[in-house]
Design an enzyme around this catalytic site. Structure first.
Site, PDB file in Angstrom:
ATOM      1  N   CYS A 194      -0.031  -3.411  15.126  1.00 53.81           N
ATOM      2  CA  CYS A 194       0.085  -3.041  13.712  1.00 53.81           C
ATOM      3  C   CYS A 194      -0.482  -4.150  12.819  1.00 53.81           C
ATOM      4  O   CYS A 194      -0.139  -5.318  12.959  1.00 53.81           O
ATOM      5  CB  CYS A 194       1.545  -2.794  13.370  1.00 53.81           C
ATOM      6  SG  CYS A 194       1.847  -2.505  11.621  1.00 53.81           S
ATOM      7  N   GLU A 221       0.822  -1.204   0.000  1.00 55.14           N
ATOM      8  CA  GLU A 221       0.000   0.000   0.000  1.00 55.14           C
ATOM      9  C   GLU A 221       0.856   1.253   0.000  1.00 55.14           C
ATOM     10  O   GLU A 221       1.956   1.265   0.543  1.00 55.14           O
ATOM     11  CB  GLU A 221      -0.837   0.061   1.275  1.00 55.14           C
ATOM     12  CG  GLU A 221      -1.738  -1.112   1.451  1.00 55.14           C
ATOM     13  CD  GLU A 221      -2.321  -1.133   2.848  1.00 55.14           C
ATOM     14  OE1 GLU A 221      -3.045  -2.075   3.143  1.00 55.14           O
ATOM     15  OE2 GLU A 221      -2.030  -0.212   3.628  1.00 55.14           O
ATOM     16  N   CYS A 249       3.075   8.317   1.626  1.00 58.61           N
ATOM     17  CA  CYS A 249       3.584   7.320   2.565  1.00 58.61           C
ATOM     18  C   CYS A 249       3.784   6.031   1.769  1.00 58.61           C
ATOM     19  O   CYS A 249       2.839   5.526   1.162  1.00 58.61           O
ATOM     20  CB  CYS A 249       2.543   7.140   3.664  1.00 58.61           C
ATOM     21  SG  CYS A 249       2.885   5.803   4.792  1.00 58.61           S
ATOM     22  N   CYS A 284      -1.299   1.777   8.193  1.00 55.86           N
ATOM     23  CA  CYS A 284      -0.425   0.741   7.694  1.00 55.86           C
ATOM     24  C   CYS A 284      -1.056  -0.657   7.619  1.00 55.86           C
ATOM     25  O   CYS A 284      -1.447  -1.219   8.629  1.00 55.86           O
ATOM     26  CB  CYS A 284       0.731   0.724   8.673  1.00 55.86           C
ATOM     27  SG  CYS A 284       2.081  -0.261   8.228  1.00 55.86           S
ATOM     28  N   CYS A 339       4.883  -5.975  15.481  1.00 52.65           N
ATOM     29  CA  CYS A 339       4.381  -5.063  16.521  1.00 52.65           C
ATOM     30  C   CYS A 339       2.915  -5.423  16.774  1.00 52.65           C
ATOM     31  O   CYS A 339       2.133  -5.612  15.831  1.00 52.65           O
ATOM     32  CB  CYS A 339       4.520  -3.612  16.082  1.00 52.65           C
ATOM     33  SG  CYS A 339       6.237  -3.108  15.846  1.00 52.65           S
ATOM     34  N   CYS A 361       5.819  -7.543   6.962  1.00 54.16           N
ATOM     35  CA  CYS A 361       6.836  -7.042   7.882  1.00 54.16           C
ATOM     36  C   CYS A 361       7.178  -8.147   8.860  1.00 54.16           C
ATOM     37  O   CYS A 361       6.307  -8.923   9.268  1.00 54.16           O
ATOM     38  CB  CYS A 361       6.317  -5.827   8.642  1.00 54.16           C
ATOM     39  SG  CYS A 361       7.558  -5.074   9.731  1.00 54.16           S
TER      40      CYS A 361
HETATM   41  N1  SAH Z   1       8.462  -0.283  10.274  1.00 51.58           N
HETATM   42  C1  SAH Z   1       8.588   1.139  10.363  1.00 51.58           C
HETATM   43  C2  SAH Z   1       7.719   1.904   9.375  1.00 51.58           C
HETATM   44  C3  SAH Z   1       6.319   1.441   9.108  1.00 51.58           C
HETATM   45  S1  SAH Z   1       5.053   1.764  10.304  1.00 51.58           S
HETATM   46  C4  SAH Z   1       8.322   1.604  11.771  1.00 51.58           C
HETATM   47  O1  SAH Z   1       7.940   0.789  12.602  1.00 51.58           O
HETATM   48  O2  SAH Z   1       8.540   2.775  12.062  1.00 51.58           O
HETATM   49  C5  SAH Z   1       4.921   3.503  10.413  1.00 51.58           C
HETATM   50  C6  SAH Z   1       4.372   3.973  11.754  1.00 51.58           C
HETATM   51  O3  SAH Z   1       2.970   3.666  11.874  1.00 51.58           O
HETATM   52  C7  SAH Z   1       5.058   3.332  12.937  1.00 51.58           C
HETATM   53  O4  SAH Z   1       5.335   4.281  13.930  1.00 51.58           O
HETATM   54  C8  SAH Z   1       4.002   2.341  13.390  1.00 51.58           C
HETATM   55  O5  SAH Z   1       4.186   1.957  14.717  1.00 51.58           O
HETATM   56  C9  SAH Z   1       2.723   3.120  13.147  1.00 51.58           C
HETATM   57  N2  SAH Z   1       1.489   2.325  13.129  1.00 51.58           N
HETATM   58  C10 SAH Z   1       1.340   1.026  12.823  1.00 51.58           C
HETATM   59  N3  SAH Z   1       0.044   0.653  12.905  1.00 51.58           N
HETATM   60  C11 SAH Z   1      -0.647   1.752  13.287  1.00 51.58           C
HETATM   61  C12 SAH Z   1      -2.027   2.018  13.544  1.00 51.58           C
HETATM   62  N4  SAH Z   1      -2.947   1.070  13.424  1.00 51.58           N
HETATM   63  N5  SAH Z   1      -2.381   3.280  13.914  1.00 51.58           N
HETATM   64  C13 SAH Z   1      -1.440   4.258  14.029  1.00 51.58           C
HETATM   65  N6  SAH Z   1      -0.129   4.069  13.776  1.00 51.58           N
HETATM   66  C14 SAH Z   1       0.274   2.829  13.428  1.00 51.58           C
END
Ligand code: SAH
Length: 365
Positions: free
Chosen positions: A133, A105, A119, A350, A130, A126
């Site tokens: 996420c 995406e 973005c 994301c 996390c 990934c």
């Molecule tokens: N892997 C990298 C970049 C991708 S995620 C990283 O972790 O930074 C980009 C950002 O979006 C990260 O800070 C991640 O924690 C956040 N993110 C992931 N899922 C989310 C959600 N459902 N709502 C808000 N932010 C989210």
């Protein structure tokens, strides 16, 4: 400082040529009897002039265009398969298919004023899992190549050009962990940044990482002006390890030490992302702990309202509480912003659109 110079034109050509089955630029040039200026013409048409396709580059001989297309040489490594607009039309989300069927995406955000941010994704899936996420829950599929990353930006640059606009910012905050695909991401940065091509200033590019300490050190040595954002999300090891498994490998103290080394070496600010999870990391105690981690450094905190996803058992902190949390940081002298929320109605966080259309990667193995 070990500044790395990457040749954007060679990166682009090598990637596109290998997609067409050629091992190097020389064999490709010989096959089509191409002089170097023709290669430059192709590169500029795709990255600077944003031509729709090879066939649209009318300065190239017609037969050459036809034979390049026939050989599978094209400008776009990603194909849009679903495009959604938010109700206010400020956010556009694209789901792109790669040649092997993987999907990633990218999201376009047209802020009021002149800022237009894309973005982009650096990996299909990934590996870092996390807990909050959507992409992390789905598992890792594969790394993207440099042009699979760059072509997401190219797609939206073409899209906004019709309206007389250009992309002003790129953030690596889509799917994947950019530092887990380090070289292709830095190659994509070179493509975005090239003055002879796409021409986006490096200060307008931000790489966001889960906090891979060894890669932060490597990035500090690159000699580039690209912004660094760290997904911190918790101020201590107990909590951070619960929601971000990567913390067991690189704990908070090591991460913060790497950030301090980065600032010392580059004199550039580090941005910390902190996604606000209700009753998980949004207490006063967490705010004070976070403030202590930030104190005395060239750091900036960005509080992110959580976009809830069906596959993660978290709720977002209510807005008034986010502002209270911000006020504690503010009072402690920590530069703090609250991220403007965009595209909630199209699940623009994301991994969310892909989650709707594709099964989890580990479920399909
Ligand atoms: N892997 C990298 C970049 C991708 S995620 C990283 O972790 O930074 C980009 C950002 O979006 C990260 O800070 C991640 O924690 C956040 N993110 C992931 N899922 C989310 C959600 N459902 N709502 C808000 N932010 C989210």
């Amino acid at each position: 400082m070990r500044a790395v110079t990457r040749d954007a034109r060679a990166i682009w050509l090598t990637d596109k040529i290998s997609r067409a089955g050629f091992s190097d630029i020389d064999s490709f040039s010989q096959r089509f009897e191409l002089k170097p200026f023709r290669l430059t013409q192709l590169y500029r048409a795709a990255t600077k002039e944003l031509a729709a396709s090879v066939d649209a580059v009318t300065t190239l001989p017609k037969e050459l265009r036809a034979s390049l297309a026939e050989a599978g040489f094209g400008f776009d490594a990603v194909e849009p398969v679903a495009v959604q607009h938010s109700n206010d039309r400020q956010t556009t989300k694209g789901l792109f298919r790669l040649r092997d069927g993987s999907e990633v995406e990218a999201v376009l955000m047209e802020h009021h004023g002149d800022r237009t941010t894309v973005c982009i994704s650096s990996q299909a899936g990934c590996a870092f899992a996390c807990a909050f996420c959507s992409t992390g829950q789905a598992g890792y599929t594969r790394n993207l190549t440099a042009t699979e990353i760059f072509d997401q930006a190219r797609y939206f640059a073409r899209d906004v050009a019709v309206r007389g606009k250009r992309i002003t910012n790129i953030v690596f905050m889509g799917m994947g962990e950019p530092f887990h695909n380090y070289d292709a991401v830095m190659d994509a940065v070179a493509l975005l940044n090239d003055g002879q091509g796409f021409g986006l200033g490096s200060r307008h590019i931000t790489i966001s990482t889960v906090g891979l300490v060894d890669k932060i050190d490597r990035f500090a040595d690159e000699g580039v002006q690209v912004n660094l954002a760290i997904s911190l999300h918790a101020p201590n090891d107990t909590l951070r390890s619960q929601i971000m498994p990567v913390n067991r490998k690189f704990p908070v103290s090591e991460l913060m030490a790497a950030c301090a080394r980065y600032v010392a070496k580059t004199n550039r600010k580090v941005f910390f992302e902190y996604v606000m999870l209700r009753d998980v990391n949004d207490s006063d105690t967490c705010a004070h702990e976070l403030a202590r981690l930030m104190a005395g450094h060239l750091y900036h905190v960005n509080l992110i309202p959580y976009n809830s996803t069906p596959d993660a058992p978290f709720a977002g902190t209510p807005d008034p509480r986010i502002w209270e949390f911000a006020a504690i940081l503010d009072k402690a002298g920590v530069p703090t912003t609250v991220r403007q929320n965009m595209g909630r109605d199209i699940a623009a966080a994301c991994g969310q659109l892909r989650a709707e259309t594709q099964p989890k990667a580990h479920a399909s193995r």
